[in-house]
Enzyme design. Structure first.
Site, PDB file in Angstrom:
ATOM      1  N   ASP A  69       1.498  21.555 -19.346  1.00 21.38           N
ATOM      2  CA  ASP A  69       2.541  22.668 -19.341  1.00 21.38           C
ATOM      3  C   ASP A  69       3.808  21.821 -19.110  1.00 21.38           C
ATOM      4  O   ASP A  69       4.037  20.527 -18.602  1.00 21.38           O
ATOM      5  CB  ASP A  69       2.122  23.443 -18.267  1.00 21.38           C
ATOM      6  N   GLU A  92       4.436  29.065 -15.621  1.00 21.97           N
ATOM      7  CA  GLU A  92       4.664  29.773 -14.389  1.00 21.97           C
ATOM      8  C   GLU A  92       5.016  31.098 -14.851  1.00 21.97           C
ATOM      9  O   GLU A  92       4.848  31.861 -13.889  1.00 21.97           O
ATOM     10  CB  GLU A  92       5.808  29.064 -13.866  1.00 21.97           C
TER      11      GLU A  92
HETATM   12  C1  LIG Z   1      -0.911  26.303 -10.581  1.00 23.99           C
HETATM   13  C2  LIG Z   1       0.092  27.325 -10.270  1.00 23.99           C
HETATM   14  O1  LIG Z   1       0.677  27.366  -9.365  1.00 23.99           O
HETATM   15  N1  LIG Z   1       0.014  28.429 -11.213  1.00 23.99           N
HETATM   16  C3  LIG Z   1       0.973  29.592 -10.927  1.00 23.99           C
HETATM   17  C4  LIG Z   1       0.533  30.401 -11.991  1.00 23.99           C
HETATM   18  C5  LIG Z   1       1.511  31.673 -12.029  1.00 23.99           C
HETATM   19  C6  LIG Z   1       1.272  32.803 -12.598  1.00 23.99           C
HETATM   20  C7  LIG Z   1       1.970  34.175 -12.447  1.00 23.99           C
HETATM   21  N2  LIG Z   1       3.490  33.777 -12.661  1.00 23.99           N
HETATM   22  C8  LIG Z   1       1.687  34.996 -11.102  1.00 23.99           C
HETATM   23  O2  LIG Z   1       2.541  34.726 -10.146  1.00 23.99           O
HETATM   24  O3  LIG Z   1       0.714  35.520 -11.266  1.00 23.99           O
HETATM   25  C9  LIG Z   1       0.457  30.399  -9.619  1.00 23.99           C
HETATM   26  O4  LIG Z   1       1.175  30.635  -8.815  1.00 23.99           O
HETATM   27  O5  LIG Z   1      -0.601  29.933  -9.267  1.00 23.99           O
END
Ligand SMILES: CC(=O)N[C@@H](CCC[C@H](N)C(=O)O)C(=O)O
Length: 369
Positions: A67, A126
């Site tokens: 990413d 993200e």
């Molecule tokens: C690995 C990580 O921290 N990923 C994020 C992905 C966010 C997805 C989306 N924006 C959400 O907030 O649901 C995480 O917050 O887990």
């Protein structure tokens, strides 16, 4: 300094949000242009990049995804290479992920293996989610791999530790945006207004009971409200409040339950607070589900690799749109220890950069075997 640590620092300076990774894309393309072009096929998709590194005698295509986006957070690490994009930060390690990907790619260009390897530099992990539209894009079709790998930094493990598990590694996620619309007015005359601070505060408290009272205790879920905005000044009743959050669940059924319960709560709140409420579930990520045989093979390799400790971990409530990739392509994601006192999404996250050369060597050797 190791050249890929230097690259990580360059990328750390310029974090950009989902689908705005223009400088990042330009930096990556510029680096790729310095490598032997004979061995590569390169294409772009929005702010992402696909690179096929041609093998010597390919029978399959191995995929490797990183990413590339940052988060809308103000950095507070005090590092000399802190973000120069005020209000944005690589607080989830994507700068480290990219430099490792470039290192492995460089090794494979210089010392090709039999199989082709496709590198995917994916925007918007993200939010709002790059993997799903990327997989559907025309540009991706000629690059689609037979298997796919990805990694994520883990602040809580020391450098050298790799952690993963077969089956579900990361949860299903859904964003949550709720707008409360009432009537503003003088703080001294609440009976002539409809106060959205009071309505939304009740909602925030009550929504916590959805997890504790509606989801099967054996089927984990989380609802987190991370942001509230509303009101104008201390003596005016607020006619608008927006709450922003995220929901996580280990099963699709539990996620559906969360959404259904939130919709019914909202309907009840419209009645009881006589206001207008709009719900938007934003972007949704499918859980990351590791292929069992890829995980076993990887674990077997990692266990006997000098300088690596491979451990089995629990499923995490983090989300990753890599889940859309593992849904379509047999895949594996794993955590890599970076030994930071501050966790993911923390303004002081400071991964130990020694992980970069170590992982470049380890992953290159894994691909070569
Ligand atoms: C690995 C990580 O921290 N990923 C994020 C992905 C966010 C997805 C989306 N924006 C959400 O907030 O649901 C995480 O917050 O887990």
């Amino acid at each position: 300094m190791d050249s890929f640590i230097k690259i990580r620092r360059d990328l750390h300076l310029i974090p950009e949000l989902g689908f705005q990774e223009f400088k990042t894309q330009a930096y990556l393309l510029d680096y790729l242009s310095s490598l032997d072009q004979e061995r590569m096929v390169i294409d772009t998709w929005r702010t992402g990049i696909f690179v096929r590194v041609k093998g010597l005698n390919s029978t399959r295509t191995i995929g490797y995804r990183t990413d590339i986006d940052g988060l809308p957070m103000k950095e507070n690490t005090g590092l000399e290479f802190s973000s120069i994009h005020e209000g944005n930060m690589h607080a989830c390690g994507h700068d480290v992920h990219m430099s490792i990907a470039l290192g492995v790619l460089t090794n494979l260009v210089n010392e090709p293996i039999n199989d082709d390897v496709v590198f995917i530099f994916q925007p918007a992990e993200e939010g709002p989610g790059g993997a799903e539209p990327l997989l559907k894009s025309e540009e991706f079709k000629p690059f689609k791999p037979d298997v796919i790998y990805g990694l994520h930094i883990a602040p809580e493990y020391p450098v050298g530790t790799i952690a993963t598990k077969p089956g579900m590694l990361f949860a299903h996620t859904s964003e949550l945006f709720i707008d409360f619309h009432g009537l503003s007015g003088h703080a001294a005359f609440p009976h002539l207004t409809n106060d959205m601070i009071v309505a939304s505060s009740h909602f925030i408290t009550q929504v916590q009971s959805v997890v504790s009272r509606n989801v099967n205790p054996l089927d984990s879920a989380v609802i987190t409200i991370g942001k509230i905005t509303g009101g104008t000044v201390q003596n005016v009743i607020a006619d608008h409040v927006r709450i922003e959050g995220t929901m996580r669940a280990l099963s699709e059924e539990a996620m559906l339950k969360l959404k259904n319960r939130i919709e019914s709560l909202v309907n009840g709140f419209k009645e009881s607070f006589q206001c207008k409420i709009e719900v938007d579930f934003g972007s949704n990520y499918y859980g990351v589900i590791n292929d069992e045989s890829l995980t076993n093979e990887f674990f077997h390799f990692a266990k006997q690799y000098d300088g690596i400790e491979a451990v089995l971990c629990n499923v995490a409530m983090t989300g990753e749109d890599f889940g859309y990739m593992t849904k379509e392509i047999p895949g594996l994601m794993f955590w890599i220890g970076v030994n930071s006192d501050f966790g993911l999404h923390n303004q002081k996250l400071n991964p130990d950069e020694n992980v970069i050369p170590l992982m470049i060597r380890f992953i290159s050797d894994f691909m070569k075997q």
